[in-house]
Design an enzyme around this catalytic site. Sequence first.
Site, PDB file in Angstrom:
ATOM      1  N   ASP A  74     -34.206  32.613 -60.356  1.00 34.02           N
ATOM      2  CA  ASP A  74     -34.104  32.724 -58.914  1.00 34.02           C
ATOM      3  C   ASP A  74     -35.179  31.821 -58.317  1.00 34.02           C
ATOM      4  O   ASP A  74     -36.229  31.611 -58.933  1.00 34.02           O
ATOM      5  CB  ASP A  74     -34.361  34.161 -58.468  1.00 34.02           C
ATOM      6  CG  ASP A  74     -33.223  35.113 -58.840  1.00 34.02           C
ATOM      7  OD1 ASP A  74     -32.347  34.719 -59.633  1.00 34.02           O
ATOM      8  OD2 ASP A  74     -33.234  36.259 -58.354  1.00 34.02           O
TER       9      ASP A  74
ATOM     10  N   HIS B  53     -34.197  31.623 -67.661  1.00 39.83           N
ATOM     11  CA  HIS B  53     -33.150  31.529 -68.667  1.00 39.83           C
ATOM     12  C   HIS B  53     -32.840  30.076 -68.999  1.00 39.83           C
ATOM     13  O   HIS B  53     -33.202  29.161 -68.251  1.00 39.83           O
ATOM     14  CB  HIS B  53     -31.874  32.211 -68.149  1.00 39.83           C
ATOM     15  CG  HIS B  53     -32.056  33.659 -67.780  1.00 39.83           C
ATOM     16  ND1 HIS B  53     -31.518  34.684 -68.500  1.00 39.83           N
ATOM     17  CD2 HIS B  53     -32.729  34.247 -66.745  1.00 39.83           C
ATOM     18  CE1 HIS B  53     -31.837  35.848 -67.942  1.00 39.83           C
ATOM     19  NE2 HIS B  53     -32.574  35.603 -66.870  1.00 39.83           N
TER      20      HIS B  53
ATOM     21  N   SER C 148     -43.858  32.469 -59.354  1.00 42.96           N
ATOM     22  CA  SER C 148     -44.523  31.176 -59.304  1.00 42.96           C
ATOM     23  C   SER C 148     -43.510  30.073 -59.119  1.00 42.96           C
ATOM     24  O   SER C 148     -42.678  30.139 -58.222  1.00 42.96           O
ATOM     25  CB  SER C 148     -45.366  30.955 -60.569  1.00 42.96           C
ATOM     26  OG  SER C 148     -46.210  29.847 -60.376  1.00 42.96           O
TER      27      SER C 148
END
Length: 294
Positions: free
Chosen positions: A104, A160, A261
């Site tokens: 995300d 991922h 981050s």
Amino acid sequence: MADTTTLPRRGWLARLGAQEDLNFLLTNRVPRIALTQAMGRFSRIESRWLTRLSIAVWRLFTPLDLSEAQRTEFRSLKDCFTRELKPGSRPFDTRPDILCSPSDGIVGACGVVQRGQVFQAKGSPYAMADLFGPTQDASVFEGGRFITLRLTSAMYHRFHAPADGTVEHVTYLSGDTWNVNPVALARVERLFCRNERAVLRMRLATGEPLALVPVAAILVASIRLHFLDVLLHLGRRGANEMPCSATQAKGQEMGWFEHGSTIIVFAPPGFELAPGVQTGTQLRAGQPLLRRVS
């Protein structure tokens, strides 16, 4: 009439500038590393009531949504930061010509690598050689694409594999813990090259190189990779070289940050931004990020 319409706008800009100054002061003009290490210790305290209280305070400052989390009760604040999601929450685009977003994030600076340079913000360049460290050759990405993905504290913090491939090498570089929000990126030169980071070098199943660079920040000083039995943290000084051969399937979880981050994605020539991807776009892990040019 002209004067009355411009004065409020000037006042609004002045207030915005003051807010940015305050944000920069509170998050960067502090003992960053000490505060980050203290936060790391605090986040690991296993106490149900303290965790509930911390999450309640956290929600006063950020739109934290836990509706997709596998669990809604957490042992510690770290447990909440690194939460797993319900199965199927982040489906990955299966088209072979698509590189998916590994996490995300909000798209920051993005563009073409030119003369070994990329941008952290408008007018603020840095050299890929500085980002990758003294042992890594980044020339294979000359003329290719880079995309910066900024994770806010409320976002899902795991990342991922953007495509099928193999992680061939990891370089871990300890460093500072500057905030990586837009205010700091516009004011601190070469910020990404100063902060703690890991350089993950991949070889896609189709043969092209790919690099993912997770960059830590204030309150975020640990990066966990599933395929290395080691926690990457500020205590590991210097450039730590970790050759590996870790096969990854598209969408397979690679690791996580312990807060939130940035991840910078580098692809070689032959890829372009997926439709709709531009600075300011908010993406979820699995959505199209880049596509191979036929």
